[in-house]
Design a protein around this motif. Structure first.
Motif, PDB file in Angstrom:
ATOM      1  N   ASP A  84       1.017  -1.145   0.220  1.00 14.28           N
ATOM      2  CA  ASP A  84      -0.147   0.047   0.126  1.00 14.28           C
ATOM      3  C   ASP A  84       1.128   1.669  -0.313  1.00 14.28           C
ATOM      4  OD1 ASP A  84      -2.156  -2.001   0.177  1.00 14.28           O
ATOM      5  OD2 ASP A  84      -2.626  -1.928   2.190  1.00 14.28           O
ATOM      6  N   PHE A  85       2.220   1.224  -0.242  1.00 16.42           N
ATOM      7  CA  PHE A  85       2.953   2.217   0.502  1.00 16.42           C
ATOM      8  C   PHE A  85       3.687   2.533  -0.402  1.00 16.42           C
ATOM      9  CE2 PHE A  85       2.524   0.796   4.521  1.00 16.42           C
ATOM     10  CZ  PHE A  85       2.891   2.028   5.816  1.00 16.42           C
ATOM     11  N   LYS A  86       3.602   4.002  -1.050  1.00 18.12           N
ATOM     12  CA  LYS A  86       4.564   4.618  -1.869  1.00 18.12           C
ATOM     13  C   LYS A  86       5.500   5.688  -1.466  1.00 18.12           C
ATOM     14  CE  LYS A  86       5.098   7.231  -6.608  1.00 18.12           C
ATOM     15  NZ  LYS A  86       4.303   7.424  -8.198  1.00 18.12           N
ATOM     16  N   ILE A  87       6.853   4.814  -1.538  1.00 15.77           N
ATOM     17  CA  ILE A  87       8.252   5.975  -1.280  1.00 15.77           C
ATOM     18  C   ILE A  87       8.596   6.384  -1.931  1.00 15.77           C
ATOM     19  CG2 ILE A  87       9.996   6.384   0.214  1.00 15.77           C
ATOM     20  CD1 ILE A  87       8.484   3.802   1.866  1.00 15.77           C
ATOM     21  N   GLU A  88       9.105   7.750  -2.306  1.00 17.88           N
ATOM     22  CA  GLU A  88       9.907   8.657  -3.925  1.00 17.88           C
ATOM     23  C   GLU A  88      11.198   9.493  -3.166  1.00 17.88           C
ATOM     24  OE1 GLU A  88       8.111  10.924  -6.771  1.00 17.88           O
ATOM     25  OE2 GLU A  88       7.919   8.965  -7.478  1.00 17.88           O
ATOM     26  N   LEU A  89      12.014   9.628  -3.384  1.00 18.82           N
ATOM     27  CA  LEU A  89      13.193  10.752  -3.071  1.00 18.82           C
ATOM     28  C   LEU A  89      13.071  11.449  -4.421  1.00 18.82           C
ATOM     29  CD1 LEU A  89      14.823  11.758  -1.172  1.00 18.82           C
ATOM     30  CD2 LEU A  89      16.894  10.084  -2.325  1.00 18.82           C
ATOM     31  N   LYS A  90      13.161  12.828  -4.604  1.00 19.23           N
ATOM     32  CA  LYS A  90      13.547  13.394  -5.491  1.00 19.23           C
ATOM     33  C   LYS A  90      13.873  14.903  -4.673  1.00 19.23           C
ATOM     34  CE  LYS A  90       9.191  13.395  -8.506  1.00 19.23           C
ATOM     35  NZ  LYS A  90       7.615  13.745  -8.938  1.00 19.23           N
ATOM     36  N   LYS A  91      15.416  14.997  -5.490  1.00 17.60           N
ATOM     37  CA  LYS A  91      16.235  15.236  -4.657  1.00 17.60           C
ATOM     38  C   LYS A  91      16.541  15.437  -3.206  1.00 17.60           C
ATOM     39  CE  LYS A  91      15.970  18.646  -8.556  1.00 17.60           C
ATOM     40  NZ  LYS A  91      15.723  20.650  -8.369  1.00 17.60           N
ATOM     41  N   ASP A  92      16.313  16.509  -3.057  1.00 16.93           N
ATOM     42  CA  ASP A  92      16.224  16.586  -1.328  1.00 16.93           C
ATOM     43  C   ASP A  92      14.985  15.813  -0.419  1.00 16.93           C
ATOM     44  OD1 ASP A  92      15.189  18.820  -1.496  1.00 16.93           O
ATOM     45  OD2 ASP A  92      16.565  19.976  -0.292  1.00 16.93           O
ATOM     46  N   ASN A  93      13.801  15.812  -1.034  1.00 13.16           N
ATOM     47  CA  ASN A  93      12.581  15.775  -0.457  1.00 13.16           C
ATOM     48  C   ASN A  93      11.777  14.389  -0.851  1.00 13.16           C
ATOM     49  OD1 ASN A  93      10.116  15.995  -0.036  1.00 13.16           O
ATOM     50  ND2 ASN A  93       9.219  17.568  -1.773  1.00 13.16           N
ATOM     51  N   LEU A  94      11.755  14.005   0.889  1.00  8.89           N
ATOM     52  CA  LEU A  94      11.007  12.267   0.911  1.00  8.89           C
ATOM     53  C   LEU A  94      10.333  12.334   0.913  1.00  8.89           C
ATOM     54  CD1 LEU A  94      12.047   9.330   1.132  1.00  8.89           C
ATOM     55  CD2 LEU A  94      11.849   9.966   3.583  1.00  8.89           C
ATOM     56  N   SER A  95       8.943  11.645  -0.110  1.00  6.11           N
ATOM     57  CA  SER A  95       7.858  11.785   0.114  1.00  6.11           C
ATOM     58  C   SER A  95       6.863   9.931   0.398  1.00  6.11           C
ATOM     59  CB  SER A  95       7.253  12.016  -1.882  1.00  6.11           C
ATOM     60  OG  SER A  95       7.410  13.394  -1.393  1.00  6.11           O
ATOM     61  N   ILE A  96       5.662  10.299   1.231  1.00  3.49           N
ATOM     62  CA  ILE A  96       5.290   8.665   1.317  1.00  3.49           C
ATOM     63  C   ILE A  96       3.882   8.847   1.360  1.00  3.49           C
ATOM     64  CG2 ILE A  96       4.802   7.070   2.911  1.00  3.49           C
ATOM     65  CD1 ILE A  96       7.588   8.149   4.411  1.00  3.49           C
ATOM     66  N   TRP A  97       3.746   7.927   0.317  1.00  2.58           N
ATOM     67  CA  TRP A  97       1.882   8.139  -0.052  1.00  2.58           C
ATOM     68  C   TRP A  97       1.563   6.288   0.568  1.00  2.58           C
ATOM     69  CZ3 TRP A  97       5.388   9.654  -3.653  1.00  2.58           C
ATOM     70  CH2 TRP A  97       5.149  10.562  -4.281  1.00  2.58           C
ATOM     71  N   ALA A  98       0.193   6.445   1.025  1.00  2.21           N
ATOM     72  CA  ALA A  98      -0.623   5.458   1.340  1.00  2.21           C
ATOM     73  C   ALA A  98      -1.267   4.950   0.702  1.00  2.21           C
ATOM     74  CB  ALA A  98      -0.569   5.172   2.594  1.00  2.21           C
ATOM     75  N   GLU A  99      -1.857   4.581  -0.012  1.00  2.00           N
ATOM     76  CA  GLU A  99      -3.478   4.522  -0.216  1.00  2.00           C
ATOM     77  C   GLU A  99      -3.980   2.615  -0.222  1.00  2.00           C
ATOM     78  OE1 GLU A  99      -6.424   6.080  -3.453  1.00  2.00           O
ATOM     79  OE2 GLU A  99      -4.997   5.168  -4.621  1.00  2.00           O
ATOM     80  N   LYS A 100      -5.332   2.764   0.527  1.00  2.38           N
ATOM     81  CA  LYS A 100      -6.050   1.591   0.748  1.00  2.38           C
ATOM     82  C   LYS A 100      -7.001   1.313   0.389  1.00  2.38           C
ATOM     83  CE  LYS A 100      -6.622  -2.615   4.032  1.00  2.38           C
ATOM     84  NZ  LYS A 100      -5.961  -3.026   5.431  1.00  2.38           N
ATOM     85  N   LYS A 101      -7.615   0.669  -0.554  1.00  2.00           N
ATOM     86  CA  LYS A 101      -9.062   0.342  -0.822  1.00  2.00           C
ATOM     87  C   LYS A 101      -9.770  -1.283  -0.453  1.00  2.00           C
ATOM     88  CE  LYS A 101      -8.955   3.978  -4.381  1.00  2.00           C
ATOM     89  NZ  LYS A 101      -8.873   3.856  -6.324  1.00  2.00           N
ATOM     90  N   ALA A 102     -10.891  -0.697   0.249  1.00  2.72           N
ATOM     91  CA  ALA A 102     -11.171  -2.093   0.563  1.00  2.72           C
ATOM     92  C   ALA A 102     -13.542  -2.170   0.344  1.00  2.72           C
ATOM     93  CB  ALA A 102     -11.268  -2.508   2.038  1.00  2.72           C
ATOM     94  N   GLU A 103     -13.651  -3.157   0.040  1.00  2.24           N
ATOM     95  CA  GLU A 103     -14.872  -3.325  -0.723  1.00  2.24           C
ATOM     96  C   GLU A 103     -15.785  -5.022   0.194  1.00  2.24           C
ATOM     97  OE1 GLU A 103     -17.562  -3.606  -3.775  1.00  2.24           O
ATOM     98  OE2 GLU A 103     -16.206  -2.838  -4.166  1.00  2.24           O
ATOM     99  N   GLN A 104     -16.682  -4.871   1.454  1.00  4.64           N
ATOM    100  CA  GLN A 104     -17.058  -5.478   2.026  1.00  4.64           C
ATOM    101  C   GLN A 104     -18.712  -5.526   1.107  1.00  4.64           C
ATOM    102  OE1 GLN A 104     -17.305  -5.419   6.095  1.00  4.64           O
ATOM    103  NE2 GLN A 104     -17.453  -7.674   6.336  1.00  4.64           N
TER     104      GLN A 104
END
Length: 144
Positions: A63-83
């Motif tokens: 669920d995580f996406k981690i990215e480094l651009k120059k001196d900026n570390l970005s962390i995204w997470a997304e979770k979708k669930a359907e019941q």
């Protein structure tokens, strides 16, 4: 005993009290104070690396996406669930969405090749290595 004067700016005090109680209860009902939209973070520094601990329980490492651009570390997470639950006369469906994004500006002395991430027991651990610095040498210079 002292008396305090109160000026309500209106002749009738009932609307004032209604406004106070309406705003108090609407804030309590409309805002969910127990849910935090952005996960809490601990940042640690040692002589050899930085460590970011991000509390995100209930997710998977995919669920995580981690990215480094120059001196900026970005962390995204997304979770979708359907019941979906089907009974004789009705069908009940529940959707659950969770997403957040965090960014950190890193210092210049980080080594981009020494970044590791691990998700364990609801905590995302990101270790960021530091560049080797030239050792400070003490040298006495003789004037000739």
């Amino acid at each position: 005993m002292s008396l305090v004067k109160f000026n309500n700016r209106t002749r009738n005090t009932a609307p004032y009290f209604n406004n106070v109680f309406d705003s108090l209860f609407s804030d309590a009902l409309n805002k969910n104070y127990g849910v935090n939209k952005v996960p809490h973070v601990n940042i640690l520094e040692t002589p050899t690396h930085f460590k970011i601990e991000l509390a995100a329980p209930g997710l998977n490492k995919e669920d995580f996406k981690i990215e480094l651009k120059k001196d900026n570390l970005s962390i995204w997470a997304e979770k979708k669930a359907e019941q979906t639950e089907e009974q004789k006369n009705y069908t009940r469906r529940e959707f659950e969405y969770l997403s957040f994004a965090r960014s950190f500006v890193l210092p210049e002395n980080i080594d981009a090749e020494k970044i590791n991430a691990e998700y364990l027991n609801g905590i995302l651990n990101i270790t960021i290595g530091k560049k080797e610095q030239a050792k400070d040498e003490h040298k006495e210079i003789v004037v000739s």
